[in-house]
Design a protein around this motif. Structure first.
Motif, PDB file in Angstrom:
ATOM      1  N   VAL A  78       0.818  -0.758  -0.213  1.00 52.66           N
ATOM      2  CA  VAL A  78      -0.081   0.332   0.272  1.00 52.66           C
ATOM      3  C   VAL A  78       1.003   1.156  -0.184  1.00 52.66           C
ATOM      4  CG1 VAL A  78      -1.786  -1.269   1.168  1.00 52.66           C
ATOM      5  CG2 VAL A  78      -0.021  -0.108   1.841  1.00 52.66           C
ATOM      6  N   TRP A  79       2.530   1.280   0.426  1.00 54.27           N
ATOM      7  CA  TRP A  79       2.823   2.154   0.729  1.00 54.27           C
ATOM      8  C   TRP A  79       4.720   2.028   0.133  1.00 54.27           C
ATOM      9  CZ3 TRP A  79       3.637   2.435   6.918  1.00 54.27           C
ATOM     10  CH2 TRP A  79       2.137   2.374   7.107  1.00 54.27           C
ATOM     11  N   ARG A  80       3.964   1.362  -1.406  1.00 55.55           N
ATOM     12  CA  ARG A  80       5.666   1.017  -2.086  1.00 55.55           C
ATOM     13  C   ARG A  80       5.367   0.927  -4.134  1.00 55.55           C
ATOM     14  NH1 ARG A  80       6.260  -4.972  -0.631  1.00 55.55           N
ATOM     15  NH2 ARG A  80       5.485  -5.227  -2.480  1.00 55.55           N
ATOM     16  N   HIS A  81       6.420   1.019  -4.453  1.00 59.41           N
ATOM     17  CA  HIS A  81       6.321   1.262  -5.498  1.00 59.41           C
ATOM     18  C   HIS A  81       7.272  -0.465  -5.986  1.00 59.41           C
ATOM     19  CE1 HIS A  81       6.569   2.214  -9.598  1.00 59.41           C
ATOM     20  NE2 HIS A  81       8.170   2.677  -9.363  1.00 59.41           N
ATOM     21  N   ASP A  82       7.271  -0.538  -6.742  1.00 56.24           N
ATOM     22  CA  ASP A  82       8.191  -1.811  -7.242  1.00 56.24           C
ATOM     23  C   ASP A  82       8.378  -1.370  -8.787  1.00 56.24           C
ATOM     24  OD1 ASP A  82       7.392  -2.618  -4.594  1.00 56.24           O
ATOM     25  OD2 ASP A  82       6.063  -3.966  -5.324  1.00 56.24           O
ATOM     26  N   THR A  83       9.376  -1.666  -8.629  1.00 57.57           N
ATOM     27  CA  THR A  83      10.205  -2.361 -10.231  1.00 57.57           C
ATOM     28  C   THR A  83      10.868  -3.566 -10.961  1.00 57.57           C
ATOM     29  OG1 THR A  83      11.318   0.163 -10.492  1.00 57.57           O
ATOM     30  CG2 THR A  83      12.050  -1.632 -11.880  1.00 57.57           C
ATOM     31  N   VAL A  84      10.027  -4.189 -11.693  1.00 56.31           N
ATOM     32  CA  VAL A  84      10.713  -5.904 -11.190  1.00 56.31           C
ATOM     33  C   VAL A  84      11.127  -6.356 -13.081  1.00 56.31           C
ATOM     34  CG1 VAL A  84       8.811  -7.736 -12.078  1.00 56.31           C
ATOM     35  CG2 VAL A  84       7.906  -5.637 -10.867  1.00 56.31           C
ATOM     36  N   THR A  85      12.138  -6.347 -12.937  1.00 58.53           N
ATOM     37  CA  THR A  85      13.208  -7.240 -13.565  1.00 58.53           C
ATOM     38  C   THR A  85      13.606  -8.727 -14.267  1.00 58.53           C
ATOM     39  OG1 THR A  85      14.590  -4.921 -13.479  1.00 58.53           O
ATOM     40  CG2 THR A  85      16.157  -6.329 -14.909  1.00 58.53           C
ATOM     41  N   SER A  86      12.616  -8.916 -15.013  1.00 64.16           N
ATOM     42  CA  SER A  86      12.820 -11.390 -15.680  1.00 64.16           C
ATOM     43  C   SER A  86      14.349 -10.967 -15.532  1.00 64.16           C
ATOM     44  CB  SER A  86      11.790 -10.902 -16.889  1.00 64.16           C
ATOM     45  OG  SER A  86      10.570 -10.714 -16.309  1.00 64.16           O
ATOM     46  N   LEU A  87      14.499 -12.074 -14.848  1.00 63.69           N
ATOM     47  CA  LEU A  87      15.990 -12.638 -15.472  1.00 63.69           C
ATOM     48  C   LEU A  87      15.834 -13.807 -16.073  1.00 63.69           C
ATOM     49  CD1 LEU A  87      16.877 -11.941 -11.577  1.00 63.69           C
ATOM     50  CD2 LEU A  87      17.024 -10.389 -12.916  1.00 63.69           C
ATOM     51  N   SER A  88      17.082 -13.545 -16.863  1.00 66.03           N
ATOM     52  CA  SER A  88      17.032 -14.977 -17.876  1.00 66.03           C
ATOM     53  C   SER A  88      18.386 -16.000 -17.214  1.00 66.03           C
ATOM     54  CB  SER A  88      16.757 -14.796 -18.840  1.00 66.03           C
ATOM     55  OG  SER A  88      17.870 -14.102 -19.637  1.00 66.03           O
ATOM     56  N   PRO A  89      18.848 -16.658 -17.482  1.00 65.05           N
ATOM     57  CA  PRO A  89      19.942 -17.721 -17.366  1.00 65.05           C
ATOM     58  C   PRO A  89      21.149 -17.115 -17.806  1.00 65.05           C
ATOM     59  CG  PRO A  89      18.796 -19.249 -17.085  1.00 65.05           C
ATOM     60  CD  PRO A  89      17.315 -18.121 -18.156  1.00 65.05           C
ATOM     61  N   HIS A  90      22.689 -16.503 -17.660  1.00 64.77           N
ATOM     62  CA  HIS A  90      23.550 -16.291 -18.145  1.00 64.77           C
ATOM     63  C   HIS A  90      24.466 -17.534 -18.202  1.00 64.77           C
ATOM     64  CE1 HIS A  90      27.642 -15.073 -19.266  1.00 64.77           C
ATOM     65  NE2 HIS A  90      26.679 -13.472 -19.006  1.00 64.77           N
ATOM     66  N   PRO A  91      25.056 -17.741 -19.881  1.00 65.67           N
ATOM     67  CA  PRO A  91      25.311 -19.157 -20.067  1.00 65.67           C
ATOM     68  C   PRO A  91      26.899 -19.190 -19.273  1.00 65.67           C
ATOM     69  CG  PRO A  91      25.867 -17.150 -21.407  1.00 65.67           C
ATOM     70  CD  PRO A  91      24.908 -17.161 -20.744  1.00 65.67           C
ATOM     71  N   SER A  92      26.836 -18.173 -18.755  1.00 66.93           N
ATOM     72  CA  SER A  92      28.569 -18.099 -18.147  1.00 66.93           C
ATOM     73  C   SER A  92      28.421 -18.103 -16.713  1.00 66.93           C
ATOM     74  CB  SER A  92      29.613 -17.323 -18.116  1.00 66.93           C
ATOM     75  OG  SER A  92      29.812 -17.198 -19.373  1.00 66.93           O
ATOM     76  N   ASP A  93      27.400 -17.784 -15.931  1.00 66.41           N
ATOM     77  CA  ASP A  93      26.912 -19.051 -14.721  1.00 66.41           C
ATOM     78  C   ASP A  93      27.515 -19.600 -14.154  1.00 66.41           C
ATOM     79  OD1 ASP A  93      25.031 -18.198 -12.072  1.00 66.41           O
ATOM     80  OD2 ASP A  93      23.619 -18.473 -12.536  1.00 66.41           O
ATOM     81  N   PRO A  94      27.868 -19.523 -12.893  1.00 68.35           N
ATOM     82  CA  PRO A  94      29.391 -20.918 -11.668  1.00 68.35           C
ATOM     83  C   PRO A  94      28.202 -21.412 -11.619  1.00 68.35           C
ATOM     84  CG  PRO A  94      30.021 -18.207 -10.853  1.00 68.35           C
ATOM     85  CD  PRO A  94      28.124 -17.783 -12.103  1.00 68.35           C
ATOM     86  N   GLY A  95      27.194 -20.264 -10.821  1.00 70.12           N
ATOM     87  CA  GLY A  95      26.034 -22.014 -10.467  1.00 70.12           C
ATOM     88  C   GLY A  95      25.217 -22.306 -10.890  1.00 70.12           C
ATOM     89  N   LEU A  96      25.431 -22.477 -12.270  1.00 73.81           N
ATOM     90  CA  LEU A  96      25.034 -24.163 -13.516  1.00 73.81           C
ATOM     91  C   LEU A  96      25.617 -24.959 -12.943  1.00 73.81           C
ATOM     92  CD1 LEU A  96      23.485 -21.659 -16.156  1.00 73.81           C
ATOM     93  CD2 LEU A  96      22.279 -22.590 -14.411  1.00 73.81           C
TER      94      LEU A  96
END
Length: 96
Positions: A78-96
């Motif tokens: 009710v007091w907040r403004h949200d900015t949303v960014t969709s994320l997609s996997p990165h081919p060099s992501d070390p978590g993959l």
């Protein structure tokens, strides 16, 4: 899908401390529920301006519509403004 959400909360002037604490308590409960459901993955506190609260959240949702339902269920919205960014996997992501 994963989403990075920049959540900026500005408490309306004249709001009592009791009202603020009540809403923050309800927000914490809802955040725990969303985390238990696997929707809320992480929260961070980035720099913010005086008089505002700012949080970055990493959320998981099937799509943007489901994410919006989750964000709308959070009491501080009710007091907040949200900015949303969709994320997609990165081919060099070390978590993959």
């Amino acid at each position: 899908m994963e989403f990075l959400v920049d959540m900026v909360t500005t408490v309306p002037e004249g709001t009592s401390e009791q009202a603020v604490e009540e809403l923050r308590t309800r927000e914490a409960v809802r955040a725990r529920e969303l985390a238990a459901q696997g929707s809320l993955l992480r929260l961070w506190r980035p720099p913010h301006a005086p008089g505002e609260w700012r949080t970055w959240g990493l959320f998981s949702a099937d799509d943007a519509e489901q994410l919006e339902q989750e964000l709308a269920s959070m009491p501080l919205r009710v007091w907040r403004h949200d900015t949303v960014t969709s994320l997609s996997p990165h081919p060099s992501d070390p978590g993959l």
